[in-house]
Design a protein around this motif. Structure first.
Motif, PDB file in Angstrom:
ATOM      1  N   GLY A   1     -34.098  10.546  88.036  1.00  0.00           N
ATOM      2  CA  GLY A   1     -33.476   9.284  88.449  1.00  0.00           C
ATOM      3  C   GLY A   1     -33.990   8.107  87.636  1.00  0.00           C
TER       4      GLY A   1
ATOM      5  N   ALA B   1     -32.450   8.334  84.269  1.00  0.00           N
ATOM      6  CA  ALA B   1     -31.006   8.116  84.368  1.00  0.00           C
ATOM      7  C   ALA B   1     -30.680   6.627  84.343  1.00  0.00           C
TER       8      ALA B   1
ATOM      9  N   THR C   1     -27.840   5.237  81.905  1.00  0.00           N
ATOM     10  CA  THR C   1     -26.668   4.471  82.350  1.00  0.00           C
ATOM     11  C   THR C   1     -26.546   3.177  81.552  1.00  0.00           C
TER      12      THR C   1
ATOM     13  N   ILE D   1     -27.691  16.159  88.277  1.00  0.00           N
ATOM     14  CA  ILE D   1     -28.996  15.976  88.934  1.00  0.00           C
ATOM     15  C   ILE D   1     -29.151  14.508  89.329  1.00  0.00           C
ATOM     16  N   ALA D   2     -29.145  13.638  88.347  1.00  0.00           N
ATOM     17  CA  ALA D   2     -29.179  12.195  88.612  1.00  0.00           C
ATOM     18  C   ALA D   2     -28.223  11.579  87.598  1.00  0.00           C
ATOM     19  N   ASP D   3     -27.027  11.319  88.041  1.00  0.00           N
ATOM     20  CA  ASP D   3     -25.950  10.833  87.185  1.00  0.00           C
ATOM     21  C   ASP D   3     -26.438   9.686  86.291  1.00  0.00           C
TER      22      ASP D   3
END
Lengths: 225, 391
Positions: A100, A103, A107, A154-156
């Motif tokens: 996360g 990620a 992003t 898993i964590a976009d």
């Protein structure tokens, strides 16, 4: 010639790295029956064993010891948990996981540079390709971009193949002064300079959110380079 | 806790009214008395209730969760309380013991006819007698009702014109929100009220409260200033996808736990960081002006030491800098949408997003902060702030 008559009794000091599978130098001295030598236990997240090696380098380079051992080990699967273990106390920063955290950077990176998961997928494809060439690799099969994109999220935007697999493992290195290295192994490897870099110290609440060039900073700060 | 989250001064007097369906209207009376006596200039009354019913029961169709808040003030009010009557009445009709998860109630006909109808009617009649008002004097009646049918029965018995005078009962939208129900109906009535109109508020629960109010000229300003009110909140509602989701959210059904380390909590650390956690204070460097969260001693920008001033971030609008939909993190509502939010005017926070549709979250999304219960780690309620799509 490759196995001279020397053994654990010749190791003068050791550095052992583990994040969650043991504490103190005794996690190394007990299994190897190392007698009364100084052992430093190192914890530094994913850089733990590398940091054990780095500090072992300093000791040899400083001339304090002739022969030292640097070792990293982890038994992640003993936790019975998915992903990396690690306790979380309190509400500030709660809910973060290792994938996360990265990620968040992915992003923002995608947004800022106009790339997508397909670009990131090439890293996993390349890593698996390299793994396929290495008989000691955790995974030794090639994968395709399509497999990476279709793997569970898993964590976009990080899917299964974008994240480190967790498993048990260990690695060790014996370090000695260069002058005596050939005595143990004519094909020895020298360490030019161990690099390490920390973050900017502001954490995820800070303005940089891991978009800073961590590894680059580390290499630049390596003494000897 | 509410006073702290609102960042009220510590010498603001707080009092808890609880354990009765009339807790809200009883608190209103206490606030009115305090302001009238001159003991305080303004008092904030917050009433909230959760009416979790036994799964699949008839009550589950009727009950709802809700809250309302009123500022009781000595001057410049949107409505004046003309008269108030409270009757106390001992009856075991609807109750909940210390160990009950759900409210219990006795047989319907008994609780409606001997409890709700009898006592509420008596309270209203007493109010009318004492105030010399007629029921027809009221433009709207915010009338508590255990269910739509009983409410209509009482309204008719009181001579209330169900079509024109009875405030929309919310049964089809929110449900019976217990202690918050009548106060929420009053908010609904105030939203549409005109100066000079009279409103009747009736709450029931081991007795009944009846208030006669008169709307003033200031109502127009209050309606204009109202952030969301009842209508606004109903307009932004998000429907829970299915019954299973509701049952999971309310933890009424055991679900498989995530294979993740349990959350920890420390009462002493929570106390130490109370301003950062509950008041959402960050710190602003007086040397370079950088706002940072959580509050720091050393500035992350200029490294100045101990030159920080507290700054409240809870009421600052924010924009989503980045986020992830995390399926690994243990959550009752996966995926956890973990966010980095930039506050207007500076400052950045890492927090979870709530009241969101995961697929609709995007970088640069406007967000606002909202105070929530996070977990029961450590055996106590852990409260903190989350962001949510800006309303």
């Amino acid at each position: 010639m490759r196995t001279p008559a020397w053994g654990p009794q010749d190791i003068q000091a050791a550095w052992v790295g583990t994040t969650s599978s043991g504490t103190t130098g005794q996690s190394l001295s007990r299994p190897l029956k190392l007698q009364y030598i100084p052992i430093t236990r190192v914890e530094n997240a994913c850089a733990t064993a590398q940091d054990a090696l780095r500090n072992a380098c300093f000791a040899v380079a400083a001339g304090l010891y002739d022969i030292v051992l640097a070792l990293g080990f982890e038994k992640l699967k003993d936790s019975g948990l998915s992903g990396l273990p690690g306790s979380q106390v309190g509400v500030i920063g709660a809910g973060s996981t290792a994938p996360g955290g990265f990620a968040l950077a992915a992003t923002r990176y995608f947004h800022q540079f106009g790339v997508g998961r397909e670009t990131l997928a090439k890293i996993a494809v390349k890593n698996h390709h390299n793994g396929a060439l290495n008989p000691k690799a955790h995974f030794q099969t090639e994968i395709t971009v399509e497999q990476v994109l279709k793997a569970p999220m898993i964590a976009d935007p990080l899917g299964l193949y974008d994240c480190c697999p967790t498993t048990d493992g260990a690695a060790a290195a014996i370090l000695c002064r260069k002058e005596i290295a050939a005595k143990f192994n004519p094909d020895y490897v020298t360490i030019k300079g161990p690099g390490a870099g920390g973050g900017p110290g502001d954490g995820p609440h800070g303005p940089r959110v891991r978009l800073h060039p961590l590894s680059g900073n580390g290499a630049r700060r390596a003494p000897g380079l | 806790m509410i006073a702290t989250a609102l960042d009220l001064r510590r010498d603001v007097y707080t009092a808890d009214f609880t354990d009765t369906l009339r807790a809200g209207t009883i608190a209103m009376k206490a606030a009115l008395d305090a302001v009238r006596s001159g003991s305080m200039q303004q008092a904030l009354v917050v009433v909230a209730d959760m009416r979790t019913a036994v799964p699949k029961s008839a009550e589950e169709q009727i009950f709802g969760d809700g809250a309302a808040a009123f500022l009781i003030s000595a001057s410049d009010v949107a409505a004046t309380v003309l008269h108030h009557v409270a009757l106390q009445d001992e009856i075991t009709d609807v109750w909940r013991t210390e160990s009950d998860l759900f409210p219990r109630q006795w047989e319907t006909r008994f609780i409606v006819s001997e409890g709700y109808l009898r006592v509420s009617r008596e309270a209203v009649q007493t109010l009318l007698e004492r105030s010399r008002l007629q029921i027809s004097d009221f433009s709207k009646v915010a009338l508590y009702g255990p269910d739509p049918r009983s409410q209509t029965t009482l309204a008719r018995a009181l001579g209330v014109d169900v079509k024109t005078q009875l405030q929309d009962d919310l049964f089809n939208t929110v449900g019976n929100t217990g202690a918050a129900f009548a106060p929420m109906l009053l908010v609904g009535a105030l939203e549409a009220a005109q100066p000079g109109q009279k409103l009747l508020l009736v709450a029931y629960g081991n007795g009944a409260d009846a208030y006669a109010l008169e709307v003033t000229e200031a109502i127009a300003q209050a309606q204009k200033n109202a952030r969301r009110g009842l209508k606004g909140h109903l307009a932004i509602k998000h429907t829970v996808e299915n019954y299973e989701t509701y049952v999971r959210f309310r933890q009424l059904m055991p679900t498989e736990g995530a294979r993740r380390p349990p959350l920890g909590a420390s009462a002493s650390a929570t106390w130490r960081d109370r301003d950062a956690i509950f008041r959402l204070y960050g710190s602003q460097c007086t040397a370079c002006g950088t706002i940072q969260y959580p509050p720091q001693r050393v500035c992350l920008r200029c490294q100045a030491k101990d030159r920080m001033a507290p700054v409240r971030l809870s009421d600052k609008p924010g924009t989503l800098f980045t986020f992830t939909r995390d399926y690994l993190n243990a959550s009752i509502d996966p995926p956890s949408v973990m966010c980095v939010v930039d506050f207007e005017g500076g400052g950045r926070i890492y927090c979870e997003m709530t009241d969101r549709v995961p697929a609709e979250v995007h970088v640069n999304m406007p967000v606002e902060m909202t105070f929530r219960k996070i977990s029961d780690a450590g055996g106590f309620h852990n409260y903190y702030w989350k962001c949510r799509p800006r309303r």
